[in-house]
Write a protein that holds these residues in place. Structure first.
Motif, short mmCIF file in Angstrom:
data_model
loop_
_atom_site.label_atom_id
_atom_site.label_comp_id
_atom_site.label_asym_id
_atom_site.label_seq_id
_atom_site.Cartn_x
_atom_site.Cartn_y
_atom_site.Cartn_z
N SER A 130 0.82 -1.35 0.06
CA SER A 130 0.05 0.06 0.04
C SER A 130 0.90 1.35 0.04
N VAL A 131 0.19 2.40 -0.47
CA VAL A 131 0.79 3.71 -0.07
C VAL A 131 -0.03 4.37 0.91
N THR A 132 0.84 5.05 2.11
CA THR A 132 0.04 5.43 2.97
C THR A 132 0.04 6.85 2.89
N TYR A 133 -0.74 7.82 3.21
CA TYR A 133 -0.59 9.25 3.18
C TYR A 133 -1.10 9.82 4.37
N ALA A 134 -0.47 10.71 5.00
CA ALA A 134 -0.77 11.28 6.45
C ALA A 134 -0.59 12.93 5.96
N ALA A 135 -1.50 13.82 6.45
CA ALA A 135 -1.45 15.11 6.24
C ALA A 135 -0.71 15.63 7.02
N PRO A 136 -0.12 17.14 6.95
CA PRO A 136 0.92 17.62 7.90
C PRO A 136 0.13 17.96 9.14
N ASP A 137 0.76 17.85 10.25
CA ASP A 137 0.32 18.25 11.63
C ASP A 137 0.79 19.58 12.07
N ALA A 138 1.36 20.36 11.10
CA ALA A 138 1.76 21.93 11.48
C ALA A 138 1.97 22.49 10.03
N SER A 139 1.87 23.87 10.13
CA SER A 139 2.03 24.75 9.22
C SER A 139 3.65 24.56 8.65
N GLY A 140 3.88 24.42 7.26
CA GLY A 140 5.38 24.29 6.88
C GLY A 140 5.78 23.00 6.73
N ALA A 141 5.01 22.00 7.43
CA ALA A 141 5.35 20.58 7.33
C ALA A 141 4.81 20.05 5.97
N ARG A 142 5.26 19.10 5.41
CA ARG A 142 4.77 18.63 4.22
C ARG A 142 4.15 16.97 4.60
N PRO A 143 3.39 16.67 3.75
CA PRO A 143 2.46 15.34 4.19
C PRO A 143 3.64 14.22 4.06
N THR A 144 3.44 13.11 4.91
CA THR A 144 4.24 11.99 4.96
C THR A 144 3.50 11.04 4.04
N ILE A 145 4.12 10.63 3.11
CA ILE A 145 3.62 9.46 1.91
C ILE A 145 4.75 8.37 2.09
N THR A 146 4.47 7.16 2.45
CA THR A 146 5.43 5.99 2.58
C THR A 146 4.54 4.81 1.68
N VAL A 147 5.61 3.90 1.33
CA VAL A 147 5.31 2.81 0.47
C VAL A 147 5.41 1.53 1.35
N GLN A 148 4.44 0.83 1.27
CA GLN A 148 4.71 -0.52 2.01
C GLN A 148 4.95 -1.72 0.85
N THR A 149 6.02 -2.31 0.57
CA THR A 149 5.89 -3.23 -0.62
C THR A 149 6.04 -4.69 0.20
N GLY A 150 4.88 -5.31 0.42
CA GLY A 150 4.70 -6.68 0.69
C GLY A 150 3.85 -7.49 0.00
N CYS A 151 3.82 -7.06 -1.24
CA CYS A 151 2.53 -7.58 -2.36
C CYS A 151 3.14 -8.98 -2.53
#
Length: 151
Positions: A130-151
Motif C-alpha cells: 500500500s501507499v500511506t498518506y498522512a496530512a501535515p500536522d503543522a504549518s510548513g510541514a509536508r505530508p508523509t507519504i510512505t510505500v509498503q511493499t509486501g505484495c
C-alpha cells in the motif's frame, strides 16, 4: 547389423516435454513479475501523490489558505479539502486530485490518522502492499507519504 549411438526422436521429445514442465512450474518461483509490477505501481502512486500535493499547495498559496488547518481549494471544478495547504488525508480529497479509477484502487483508513491506497484485488492493509498518506500536522510541514511493499 549396424548399431547407432544416438537418441531416438521419441526420447528427445520426452526430454523436451519434461524440461517444459519443469520450466513452467519452477519459473514463477524465480521470476515474480506480478509482485514487481505491483511494487512499481505503488511507487508510481507515491510520486503522483507527491506531485498532486505540491500542486494543491501551490493553489492554496495563491488563495492565501496555506496556513489554515482546515480549508479547501478548487481544482478541476472539484473542491479539495486541505490541511495547511496540502490535501486532507481522506480518500475523497486524494481521489479528486489524483483522478484514480475506483476499479483499480481501494482505500482504507489508518488508525493513527491518514489513509492508505492499495491495488484493487489485492488484500491490502496499511502495512503491506500500500501507499500511506498522512496530512501535515503543522504549518510548513509536508505530508508523509510512505510505500509498503509486501505484495
Amino acid at each position: 547389423m549396424k548399431r547407432s549411438a544416438g537418441f531416438t526422436l521419441i526420447e528427445l521429445v520426452i526430454v523436451i516435454i519434461i524440461l517444459g514442465i519443469l520450466a513452467v512450474t519452477a519459473a514463477p518461483k524465480f521470476i515474480n513479475l506480478q509482485s514487481d509490477a505491483r511494487e512499481s505501481t505503488l511507487s508510481g502512486l507515491k510520486a503522483a501523490m507527491e506531485s498532486a500535493s505540491s500542486l494543491v499547495y501551490s493553489k492554496a498559496v495563491i488563495n492565501g489558505v496555506e496556513n489554515a488547518s482546515n480549508s479547501s481549494v478548487t481544482i478541476n471544478n472539484a473542491s479539495v479539502a486541505t490541511v495547511y495547504g496540502y490535501p486532507a488525508a481522506t480518500s475523497a480529497a486524494l481521489t479528486a486530485v489524483l483522478d484514480l479509477s475506483s476499479n483499480d484502487w481501494a482505500w482504507g483508513e489508518v488508525a493513527s490518522g491518514g489513509v492508505y491506497a492499495y491495488p484493487d484485488g489485492v488484500s491490502g492493509s496499511e502495512s503491506t502492499c500500500s501507499v500511506t498518506y498522512a496530512a501535515p500536522d503543522a504549518s510548513g510541514a509536508r505530508p508523509t507519504i510512505t510505500v509498503q511493499t509486501g505484495c
